[in-house]
Design an enzyme around this catalytic site. Structure first.
Site, PDB file in Angstrom:
ATOM      1  N   CYS A 122       0.859  -1.184   0.000  1.00 52.03           N
ATOM      2  CA  CYS A 122       0.000   0.000   0.000  1.00 52.03           C
ATOM      3  C   CYS A 122       0.896   1.235   0.000  1.00 52.03           C
ATOM      4  O   CYS A 122       1.900   1.274   0.710  1.00 52.03           O
ATOM      5  CB  CYS A 122      -0.879  -0.016   1.245  1.00 52.03           C
ATOM      6  SG  CYS A 122      -2.009   1.385   1.361  1.00 52.03           S
ATOM      7  N   HIS A 149      -9.233  -3.771  -1.911  1.00 59.65           N
ATOM      8  CA  HIS A 149      -8.251  -3.003  -1.124  1.00 59.65           C
ATOM      9  C   HIS A 149      -8.602  -1.511  -1.132  1.00 59.65           C
ATOM     10  O   HIS A 149      -8.586  -0.853  -0.084  1.00 59.65           O
ATOM     11  CB  HIS A 149      -6.853  -3.248  -1.726  1.00 59.65           C
ATOM     12  CG  HIS A 149      -5.740  -2.463  -1.106  1.00 59.65           C
ATOM     13  ND1 HIS A 149      -4.703  -3.059  -0.419  1.00 59.65           N
ATOM     14  CD2 HIS A 149      -5.489  -1.118  -1.057  1.00 59.65           C
ATOM     15  CE1 HIS A 149      -3.874  -2.107   0.023  1.00 59.65           C
ATOM     16  NE2 HIS A 149      -4.321  -0.930  -0.362  1.00 59.65           N
ATOM     17  N   GLU A 150      -8.952  -0.983  -2.318  1.00 60.25           N
ATOM     18  CA  GLU A 150      -9.242   0.457  -2.424  1.00 60.25           C
ATOM     19  C   GLU A 150     -10.564   0.816  -1.736  1.00 60.25           C
ATOM     20  O   GLU A 150     -10.673   1.869  -1.099  1.00 60.25           O
ATOM     21  CB  GLU A 150      -9.246   0.909  -3.884  1.00 60.25           C
ATOM     22  CG  GLU A 150      -7.950   0.657  -4.670  1.00 60.25           C
ATOM     23  CD  GLU A 150      -6.690   1.131  -3.972  1.00 60.25           C
ATOM     24  OE1 GLU A 150      -6.747   2.067  -3.155  1.00 60.25           O
ATOM     25  OE2 GLU A 150      -5.620   0.541  -4.235  1.00 60.25           O
ATOM     26  N   HIS A 195     -10.137   1.360   1.822  1.00 64.29           N
ATOM     27  CA  HIS A 195      -9.642   2.714   2.170  1.00 64.29           C
ATOM     28  C   HIS A 195     -10.814   3.674   2.391  1.00 64.29           C
ATOM     29  O   HIS A 195     -10.733   4.573   3.222  1.00 64.29           O
ATOM     30  CB  HIS A 195      -8.765   3.278   1.052  1.00 64.29           C
ATOM     31  CG  HIS A 195      -7.333   2.825   1.107  1.00 64.29           C
ATOM     32  ND1 HIS A 195      -6.516   3.075   2.181  1.00 64.29           N
ATOM     33  CD2 HIS A 195      -6.566   2.156   0.211  1.00 64.29           C
ATOM     34  CE1 HIS A 195      -5.309   2.570   1.940  1.00 64.29           C
ATOM     35  NE2 HIS A 195      -5.306   2.005   0.746  1.00 64.29           N
TER      36      HIS A 195
HETATM   37 ZN    ZN Z   1      -3.709   1.021  -0.073  1.00 64.28          ZN
END
Ligand code: ZN
Length: 161
Positions: free
Chosen positions: A103, A145-146, A149
């Site tokens: 990341c 993953h995004e 966030h």
């Molecule tokens: Zn990330």
């Protein structure tokens, strides 16, 4: 000439917030197009394969997913970059798999993370069109993953061991 923005680092509060949805009145706006352009340029400069607006101190539901081979991910498959506003995962496959993640907000750390093998995602384009797309394998991993966030979650928060 694209703007490169500073990337928030693990421990900073912005990365723990739930990001606000992009409002309809913001679709296709200059500021949104500039944000997407700066996100894309910053992602490329840092050899990322995805990026989320909160990583650039903008707490909005905007992500870019752009798998491609680069020095950080030499084996990543090629895809056209996709900008997603207000993405929502409608379906997760039952099948999961482990894969290595890093990341831009967590430098020098990599780990095996379990993710759904495929997902169906609903999102708006920059112009405000509604899209529904199925992602599989590494691109599906990036999307998950995004979107994490946007919910204040880092991949290191998902490690059990
Ligand atoms: Zn990330």
């Amino acid at each position: 000439m694209s703007v490169i923005l500073p990337v928030a680092q693990r421990g900073e509060d912005i990365l723990k917030l739930k990001a606000a949805p992009v409002a309809e009145s913001e679709f296709n706006s200059d500021w949104l197009l500039q944000l997407a352009s700066a996100m894309h340029a910053t992602m490329l400069e840092r050899n990322g394969v995805g990026i989320a607006a909160p990583q650039l101190y903008i707490s909005k539901q905007v992500i870019i997913v752009a798998s491609r081979s680069n020095p950080r991910y030499p084996d990543a498959p090629e895809m056209d970059a996709v900008v997603m506003l207000n993405p929502q995962i409608l379906e997760f496959s039952e099948a999961t798999c482990f894969g290595e993640e890093g990341c831009l907000s967590v430098p020098d750390e990599r780990a095996q993370v379990e993710r759904a093998q495929s997902i169906k995602v609903l999102y708006h384009t920059l112009a405000g069109d509604v899209m529904e797309t199925v992602f599989e394998g590494f691109p599906a991993r990036i999307v998950q993953h995004e979107i994490d966030h946007l919910n204040g979650i880092l991949f290191v928060d998902r490690l059990t061991a």
